[in-house]
Design a protein around this motif. Structure first.
Motif, PDB file in Angstrom:
ATOM      1  N   GLN A 153      33.412  36.042  43.657  1.00  0.00           N
ATOM      2  CA  GLN A 153      34.837  36.194  44.008  1.00  0.00           C
ATOM      3  C   GLN A 153      35.558  34.873  43.782  1.00  0.00           C
ATOM      4  O   GLN A 153      35.089  33.820  44.198  1.00  0.00           O
ATOM      5  CB  GLN A 153      34.954  36.607  45.475  1.00  0.00           C
ATOM      6  CG  GLN A 153      36.391  36.760  45.936  1.00  0.00           C
ATOM      7  CD  GLN A 153      36.474  37.126  47.409  1.00  0.00           C
ATOM      8  OE1 GLN A 153      35.799  38.051  47.860  1.00  0.00           O
ATOM      9  NE2 GLN A 153      37.301  36.407  48.155  1.00  0.00           N
ATOM     10  N   ARG A 154      36.710  34.931  43.130  1.00  0.00           N
ATOM     11  CA  ARG A 154      37.366  33.675  42.746  1.00  0.00           C
ATOM     12  C   ARG A 154      38.819  33.910  42.394  1.00  0.00           C
ATOM     13  O   ARG A 154      39.254  35.042  42.178  1.00  0.00           O
ATOM     14  CB  ARG A 154      36.651  33.055  41.551  1.00  0.00           C
ATOM     15  CG  ARG A 154      36.661  33.958  40.318  1.00  0.00           C
ATOM     16  CD  ARG A 154      35.569  33.578  39.358  1.00  0.00           C
ATOM     17  NE  ARG A 154      36.048  32.696  38.305  1.00  0.00           N
ATOM     18  CZ  ARG A 154      35.890  32.948  36.993  1.00  0.00           C
ATOM     19  NH1 ARG A 154      35.282  34.058  36.605  1.00  0.00           N
ATOM     20  NH2 ARG A 154      36.325  32.104  36.102  1.00  0.00           N
ATOM     21  N   ASP A 155      39.558  32.795  42.316  1.00  0.00           N
ATOM     22  CA  ASP A 155      40.927  32.797  41.812  1.00  0.00           C
ATOM     23  C   ASP A 155      40.907  32.507  40.317  1.00  0.00           C
ATOM     24  O   ASP A 155      40.204  31.585  39.869  1.00  0.00           O
ATOM     25  CB  ASP A 155      41.770  31.726  42.504  1.00  0.00           C
ATOM     26  CG  ASP A 155      42.019  32.026  43.973  1.00  0.00           C
ATOM     27  OD1 ASP A 155      41.709  33.154  44.413  1.00  0.00           O
ATOM     28  OD2 ASP A 155      42.516  31.125  44.678  1.00  0.00           O
ATOM     29  N   THR A 211      43.291  31.053  37.658  1.00  0.00           N
ATOM     30  CA  THR A 211      44.525  30.272  37.637  1.00  0.00           C
ATOM     31  C   THR A 211      44.878  29.859  36.210  1.00  0.00           C
ATOM     32  O   THR A 211      44.190  30.194  35.267  1.00  0.00           O
ATOM     33  CB  THR A 211      44.387  29.037  38.532  1.00  0.00           C
ATOM     34  OG1 THR A 211      43.284  28.248  38.061  1.00  0.00           O
ATOM     35  CG2 THR A 211      44.136  29.444  39.984  1.00  0.00           C
ATOM     36  N   GLN A 225      53.298  32.648  39.876  1.00  0.00           N
ATOM     37  CA  GLN A 225      52.651  33.717  40.636  1.00  0.00           C
ATOM     38  C   GLN A 225      53.081  35.041  40.051  1.00  0.00           C
ATOM     39  O   GLN A 225      54.245  35.421  40.133  1.00  0.00           O
ATOM     40  CB  GLN A 225      53.032  33.646  42.115  1.00  0.00           C
ATOM     41  CG  GLN A 225      52.357  34.742  42.940  1.00  0.00           C
ATOM     42  CD  GLN A 225      52.478  34.518  44.426  1.00  0.00           C
ATOM     43  OE1 GLN A 225      52.288  33.396  44.896  1.00  0.00           O
ATOM     44  NE2 GLN A 225      52.777  35.577  45.177  1.00  0.00           N
ATOM     45  N   ASP A 264      47.967  44.359  47.783  1.00  0.00           N
ATOM     46  CA  ASP A 264      46.625  43.831  47.584  1.00  0.00           C
ATOM     47  C   ASP A 264      45.580  44.942  47.471  1.00  0.00           C
ATOM     48  O   ASP A 264      45.688  46.001  48.118  1.00  0.00           O
ATOM     49  CB  ASP A 264      46.244  42.928  48.762  1.00  0.00           C
ATOM     50  CG  ASP A 264      47.089  41.664  48.824  1.00  0.00           C
ATOM     51  OD1 ASP A 264      47.824  41.410  47.857  1.00  0.00           O
ATOM     52  OD2 ASP A 264      47.014  40.951  49.853  1.00  0.00           O
ATOM     53  N   THR A 282      44.355  40.085  45.020  1.00  0.00           N
ATOM     54  CA  THR A 282      45.699  39.656  45.417  1.00  0.00           C
ATOM     55  C   THR A 282      46.226  38.668  44.399  1.00  0.00           C
ATOM     56  O   THR A 282      45.529  38.294  43.432  1.00  0.00           O
ATOM     57  CB  THR A 282      45.666  39.006  46.815  1.00  0.00           C
ATOM     58  OG1 THR A 282      47.008  38.813  47.291  1.00  0.00           O
ATOM     59  CG2 THR A 282      44.946  37.665  46.791  1.00  0.00           C
ATOM     60  N   VAL A 335      47.893  34.794  43.674  1.00  0.00           N
ATOM     61  CA  VAL A 335      47.967  33.435  44.205  1.00  0.00           C
ATOM     62  C   VAL A 335      49.055  32.685  43.449  1.00  0.00           C
ATOM     63  O   VAL A 335      49.632  33.200  42.497  1.00  0.00           O
ATOM     64  CB  VAL A 335      46.600  32.717  44.087  1.00  0.00           C
ATOM     65  CG1 VAL A 335      45.552  33.433  44.922  1.00  0.00           C
ATOM     66  CG2 VAL A 335      46.148  32.624  42.633  1.00  0.00           C
ATOM     67  N   PHE A 394      45.820  34.962  40.089  1.00  0.00           N
ATOM     68  CA  PHE A 394      45.423  36.128  40.868  1.00  0.00           C
ATOM     69  C   PHE A 394      43.964  35.979  41.286  1.00  0.00           C
ATOM     70  O   PHE A 394      43.211  35.167  40.730  1.00  0.00           O
ATOM     71  CB  PHE A 394      45.608  37.414  40.053  1.00  0.00           C
ATOM     72  CG  PHE A 394      44.918  37.397  38.708  1.00  0.00           C
ATOM     73  CD1 PHE A 394      43.633  37.909  38.558  1.00  0.00           C
ATOM     74  CD2 PHE A 394      45.548  36.850  37.600  1.00  0.00           C
ATOM     75  CE1 PHE A 394      42.986  37.883  37.324  1.00  0.00           C
ATOM     76  CE2 PHE A 394      44.915  36.815  36.353  1.00  0.00           C
ATOM     77  CZ  PHE A 394      43.626  37.331  36.220  1.00  0.00           C
ATOM     78  N   GLN A 395      43.578  36.777  42.265  1.00  0.00           N
ATOM     79  CA  GLN A 395      42.219  36.719  42.780  1.00  0.00           C
ATOM     80  C   GLN A 395      41.473  38.000  42.429  1.00  0.00           C
ATOM     81  O   GLN A 395      42.011  39.104  42.555  1.00  0.00           O
ATOM     82  CB  GLN A 395      42.242  36.542  44.302  1.00  0.00           C
ATOM     83  CG  GLN A 395      40.872  36.313  44.917  1.00  0.00           C
ATOM     84  CD  GLN A 395      40.965  36.103  46.411  1.00  0.00           C
ATOM     85  OE1 GLN A 395      40.748  37.023  47.196  1.00  0.00           O
ATOM     86  NE2 GLN A 395      41.303  34.872  46.801  1.00  0.00           N
TER      87      GLN A 395
END
Length: 522
Positions: free
Chosen positions: A212-214, A216, A221, A245, A266, A268, A272-273
């Motif tokens: 699980q991660r962002d 970027t 956003q 979400d 979601t 960020v 996004f994540q």
């Protein structure tokens, strides 16, 4: 130009303004036409000539006659070697003028809008370009001067902005067709902030790690993120800030909205994540994500505002012509209208029932209000009032009909729509015709496409998606398919993404001779 029943088109397309250029007839040749061409006819005169159809207007070299839709009319006189021709195109009034060696034909006067060569020139769904053609197998040599003269100038005239070097005076109110006179393409995008297109759309590539991660590097956003695994077969994952979400839809399926935090989680501040599902984060597999920004909360109480027939809400950015709108359809068979918040007429709408297995619905200006397409299928466009109730969207609302799963069964259900208006320098939604040639149709957008979707109107072919990041060079821009969960189609060279549009490079399902295609470009 050595021309064999072929034409050559300029690279600057025009939809408004008044423009001037000159042409020197170095070697006139026979059966040549100078003129202008409307790119809404993608096939144009690739195998014919200027003035043969309704999408082009010409002046014939041998006699100076005008020609449009094969109809000729007396206008001027023929060209000789070393004549210099003057062309003035008035897109604001739909007229154009041609002169020779300092005198406009038929006492024409571009400055006073009198005695043009043709009237009712309309860019339609396309854009007007300078052009030349020759309908016999003759060698010709015509040199175009758009301000940087390729031939000797004895006088030296410039336009009112001081741009260009011309043999003859530029008509009052007209400008040289050069980049210095073109508007800044980002001026219409968030002008208060001086924003650029990359502030509102961006493609981000990543490699999965099963953690699980962002993700970027988007640069903003997002409010809508579309994820696809490139290297294997998993469904597309579409998440947006309006639905919230952990919720996603798949463009390649008709299924209802799913809630699953192992896929889209979601948004960020810079992306996004994602969770650990193989569809978005399989270890060592490659992915692309396409990201759009809207950002301003929107609500419409239809009874209070008298805009639309039912309430709608969502996220809108009027500067870039993008809104995400949700609503709950009433349990009735009546047609319904929803406010979209754009303040401009949408060119394209992508819509989905969130609660049931119902095909995606796509409206596109190139289809018209009587037809629709399904994003999750290869089906040709269908003529059915059930799509949009045969009603064109307005600057405030769009309309849905009674078919394709909308409100059937007498149940109130939730919907989502992605709505797009066109913004110069940022987005383009149009129609072109294939020519079945490796030297394929060129489509003008006015910018280098960073993202492009293409779909045939009449044949059962897929929704091809291209972007400028996955390979980043021409000609091998690999296709993904919105209607298919498969990996990239890397077997064939499809398309060039150019500085001002795109050009087809194969006789394939995006360039079949005589077939019409819609496109969506950012």
């Amino acid at each position: 130009e050595s021309s064999e029943t072929k034409g050559t088109v300029g690279t600057f397309g025009l939809t408004k303004g008044k423009w001037y250029w000159e042409i020197k007839a170095v070697d006139v040749g026979a059966d040549t036409q100078i003129g202008i061409y409307d790119s809404s006819d993608g096939n144009g005169f690739a195998t014919s000539y200027l003035g043969e159809n309704t999408s082009s207007w010409g002046i014939i070299s041998s006699n100076g006659n005008t020609i449009h839709n094969t109809s000729q009319a007396s206008y001027g006189s023929g060209f000789s070697d070393n004549d210099i021709l003057q062309v003035a195109l008035d897109m604001d009034n739909g007229k154009w003028y041609v002169g020779k060696n300092g005198t406009y034909f038929n006492s024409g006067n571009p400055a006073t809008s009198t005695n043009p060569a043709h009237t009712s020139i309309d860019s339609g769904t396309g854009t007007i370009f300078p052009a030349i053609s020759n309908n016999t197998a003759n060698n010709i040599d015509y040199q175009f001067n758009f301000g940087n003269a390729p031939f000797s100038i004895s006088s030296g005239n410039s336009d009112a902005n001081g741009h260009g070097t011309f043999e003859y005076a530029v008509p009052s109110g007209f400008l040289s067709l050069c980049t210095a006179n073109l508007p800044d393409p980002v001026a219409t995008i968030d002008p208060a902030k001086g924003g650029s297109p990359q502030d509102y759309f961006n493609t981000v590539l990543y490699t999965g790690n099963a953690t699980q991660r962002d993700i970027t590097g988007v640069g903003f956003q997002p409010d809508w993120t579309w994820i696809k695994q490139r290297s294997s077969t998993y469904s597309h994952v579409l998440g947006d800030s309006v639905r919230g979400d952990n919720k996603f839809l798949s463009s390649n399926g008709s299924g209802a909205e799913e809630t699953d935090d192992s896929k889209f989680r979601t948004f960020v501040s810079d992306g996004f994540q994602i969770g650990t599902h193989n569809g978005v984060n399989q270890n060592n597999e490659t992915y692309t994500s396409w990201n759009w920004k809207a950002g301003t909360a929107f609500t419409n109480d239809a009874s209070a505002t008298s805009v639309g027939s039912i309430d709608s809400s969502g996220s809108v950015n009027t500067d870039v012509g993008f809104s995400i709108i949700k609503w709950t359809a009433v349990a009735s068979s009546a047609t319904q209208t929803m406010a979209h918040g754009l303040g401009a007429v949408p060119k394209m709408i992508i819509m989905k029932n969130r609660e049931r297995a119902v095909d995606w619905a796509v409206y596109h200006e190139g289809l018209g209000n009587t037809h629709g397409l399904e994003l999750n299928t290869t089906d040709a466009s269908a003529d059915d009032s059930g799509w949009w109730n045969d009603t064109t969207p307005t600057s405030t609302v769009f309309t849905t009909g009674n078919g394709n799963g909308y409100r059937t069964g007498g149940v109130a259900e939730d919907y989502i729509a992605y709505c797009f208006a066109e913004v110069d320098g940022y987005s383009k939604f149009g129609l072109y015709t294939g020519n079945g040639n490796a030297d394929g149709t060129f489509v003008y957008t006015g910018f280098r496409p960073a993202f492009l979707i293409i779909k045939s109107l009449t044949s059962e072919t897929g929704w091809r998606i291209y972007d400028s990041k996955r390979l980043g060079f021409n000609v091998t821009n690999n296709a993904l398919y919105a209607n298919d969960g498969g990996g990239e189609d890397a077997a064939n060279d499809h398309i060039d993404l150019l500085s001002n549009g795109f050009k087809m490079r194969r006789n394939n399902v995006s360039n079949t001779n005589g077939v019409s295609y819609i496109f969506m470009a950012f």
